[in-house]
Design an enzyme around this catalytic site. Structure first.
Site, PDB file in Angstrom:
ATOM      1  N   GLU A 181      10.296  -4.727   3.025  1.00 12.92           N
ATOM      2  CA  GLU A 181      11.083  -4.265   4.187  1.00 12.92           C
ATOM      3  C   GLU A 181      10.985  -5.274   5.324  1.00 12.92           C
ATOM      4  OE1 GLU A 181       9.358  -0.540   5.368  1.00 12.92           O
ATOM      5  OE2 GLU A 181       9.706   0.377   3.406  1.00 12.92           O
ATOM      6  N   ASP A 231      -9.030  -3.543  -0.646  1.00 12.34           N
ATOM      7  CA  ASP A 231     -10.405  -3.224  -1.036  1.00 12.34           C
ATOM      8  C   ASP A 231     -10.422  -2.242  -2.215  1.00 12.34           C
ATOM      9  OD1 ASP A 231     -13.249  -3.461  -0.024  1.00 12.34           O
ATOM     10  OD2 ASP A 231     -13.062  -1.280   0.052  1.00 12.34           O
TER      11      ASP A 231
END
Ligand code: GLC
Length: 573
Positions: free
Chosen positions: A286, A231
């Site tokens: 990751e 956002d």
């Protein structure tokens, strides 16, 4: 030339007929994905309180599988006082009881993945809710404290600090600063909020904030989400010193969008944001699988927006320049060229989008010339005559054109039903903070957020088990209900379903568009692989090449494409 319109579809309406697929590691699925935006409060309500919820969404996922989309993006369902419909987050790692629980989310995600649908959640990093514990602590601890340094607090100007620290305006109207009150009742510092006063901006120069958000990302990544829609991804970094913003010609209403930055605005599109996204890119790496970040960044021109999707930043950015392009052949050709060039310049796919929860639904917008600026909305006092039939016709044509373009497309819930903007909404029902901060002078975005119809004749059109609906539904929405449209040849739902199926069959999302020559100004004509796509934005019918119709937005009775229509066909040599 085959004159029959699109073949009658033999689309499965029963999900048990659907093959069970599961989401696999898949490489770069997002390059061509069709991503369906779910606005949780308005999608499906399982408990009858009038506000949609996660269990409701889970129960309706089969319908989305049947539609043929690849992924869902969920607007915020996190703990929130709901001052901005959940874009005011009080706890990033929990579900608001209105929408359910974390277990409900896990069930939703599991079911989506079982059906082969990816799941993207909304991350709101520019601001928190004023009900977030961080902000409560910041207010309690006072000036100079560590907790205040998480937000943008400043002393006011003027002899007694009675003036805001600078002249910035909130996107929702009024000053972007609110003064606090000290525990002893005296007026205190001011805090910055680019949106509502219940949405204080975080200070992204603070490493502590950066660390918190890495962990928030990891929290959802561990739960298995496939990505994040970010956002206000162009607003997190402000120019140092927070200088006044006052270029002489600036009028936020005249540029079409107060969230765009065609001029140098000290809080939009600052280069410092890119460091944050490079950092997040590494966090996503990751984790196994192919996870994505998609920027909600109202940035122009597209060559600048392309910086958000450089190889070590985000994977996608919403193409709002495309959304804002009117239904005009020459304008569409130009923006398609500009988009593909800008994004491919950095190795990213273009995205395409026509509607979302912040804009006037395109089934209404495309009949308006020009439409009101983004965020302003329309309502009973707007004095705009709207030709609903024309709007829907253009919307169907525009959607079919969009779904033929290479790249990733976003579909906003309800557009596959041809839903128009709700205009006849009483003032007393309105909820958008834009409406209140403008004292009713701007209607805001509620008209695009009305709960969607599933079943004709049912209370709340099957949105929930009761008639309750947090925004009132129009009385004539039986005709848009999903069950009425499913299996009905020519319905907007069947048009989308067929288009999505054919888009996949012909690999259009990963294809290449090549312009066709010899068509007039008002025509958008290109090939994408073996598929020829022709859209007629003008008033004169366009002669069609010899070929087999794959799908068309209007019935074709002669070898011509009528006004405001799009067709896909396989041409014969
Ligand atoms: C984004 C959201 C919008 C929200 C605003 C503030 O633009 O899409 O709905 O009001 O950010 O979070």
């Amino acid at each position: 030339m085959t004159l029959e319109s699109a073949p009658e579809s033999s689309l499965p309406t029963d999900v048990t007929a659907l093959p069970e697929t599961t989401v696999t590691a898949g490489s770069e699925w997002w390059r061509s994905a069709v991503i369906y935006q779910i606005y949780p409060r308005s999608f499906a309500d399982s408990d009858g309180d009038g506000i949609g919820d996660l269990t409701g969404i889970t129960s309706r996922l089969p319908a989305l599988k049947t539609l043929g989309i690849d992924a869902i993006w969920l607007s915020p369902f996190f703990t929130s006082p709901q001052k901005d419909a959940g874009y005011d987050v009080a706890d990033y790692c929990d579900v608001d009881p209105l929408f359910g629980t974390l277990d409900d989310f896990d069930r939703l995600e599991q079911e989506a993945h079982r059906l082969g649908l990816r799941v993207i959640v909304d991350l709101v990093p520019n601001h928190t809710s004023s009900a977030h514990q961080w902000f409560i602590d910041a207010l309690a601890d006072g000036p100079g404290s560590e907790t205040r340094a998480r937000y943008i607090f400043r002393d006011g100007l003027g002899a007694n600090g009675e003036l805001p620290p600078n002249n910035w305006q909130s996107v929702f109207g009024g000053a972007a600063w609110t003064r606090t009150t000290n525990p002893d009742g005296t007026p205190g510092q001011w805090f910055l909020h680019l949106f509502d006063s219940s949405q204080p901006d975080l200070d992204w120069t603070n490493p502590w904030i950066r660390e918190q958000f890495r962990d928030i990302l990891r929290f959802w990544l561990r739960r298995g989400v496939d990505g994040f829609r970010v956002d206000v991804a162009h607003g997190m970094v402000k120019v140092e010193g927070l200088p006044d913003f006052n270029p002489p010609a600036y009028d936020p209403n005249s540029i079409g969008n107060s969230m765009s930055q065609p001029v140098d605005v000290p809080y939009w599109a600052q280069p410092g944001v890119h460091e944050i996204y490079r950092d997040w890119h590494k966090v996503l790496e990751e984790f196994e699988g192919d996870r994505v970040l998609c920027a909600e960044a109202w940035v122009e021109p597209l060559t600048m927006l392309a910086n958000w999707v450089r190889p070590d930043e985000m994977q996608q950015a919403f193409n709002f320049s495309y959304l804002e392009t009117p239904w005009s052949g020459s304008r569409l050709r130009a923006i398609i060229d500009e988009s593909i060039e800008a994004f491919s310049g950095v190795g990213a796919p273009s995205t395409w989008v026509l509607s979302n929860h912040d804009v006037i639904r395109h089934a209404t917008r495309l009949a308006l010339n020009p439409p009101p600026p983004q965020g302003e909305g329309i309502g009973p006092r707007s004095e705009i005559a709207i030709d609903e039939e024309l709007g829907l016709r253009r919307a169907r044509a525009a959607s079919l054109l969009m779904l033929a373009l290479p790249g990733s497309a976003y579909v906003y819930q309800g557009e596959e039903l041809g839903l128009p903007e709700v205009i006849e909404m009483p003032d007393s029902a309105r909820q958008d903070p834009t409406y209140f901060r403008h004292h009713g002078e701007k209607y805001g975005r509620d008209g695009a957020r009305v709960p969607i119809p599933w079943e004709a004749g049912a209370p709340s059109y099957g949105f929930g088990p009761t008639a309750a609906s947090w925004l009132p539904q129009p009385s004539d929405w039986d005709r848009y209900a999903r069950d009425v449209q499913a299996g009905t040849p020519g319905s907007t739902l069947e048009l989308y379903t067929l288009a999505l199926r054919e888009r996949a069959t012909h690999g259009l999302g990963l294809g290449t568009h090549v312009w066709l020559q010899g068509y007039g100004e008002d025509v958008v004509a290109f090939t994408n692989g073996t598929v020829t796509v022709i859209a007629n934005t003008g008033t004169v019918p366009v002669e069609l090449p010899v070929g087999d119709i794959i799908v068309s937005s209007e019935p074709l009775s002669e070898a011509a494409l009528p006004a405001d229509a799009t067709v896909w066909l396989t041409t014969r040599a």
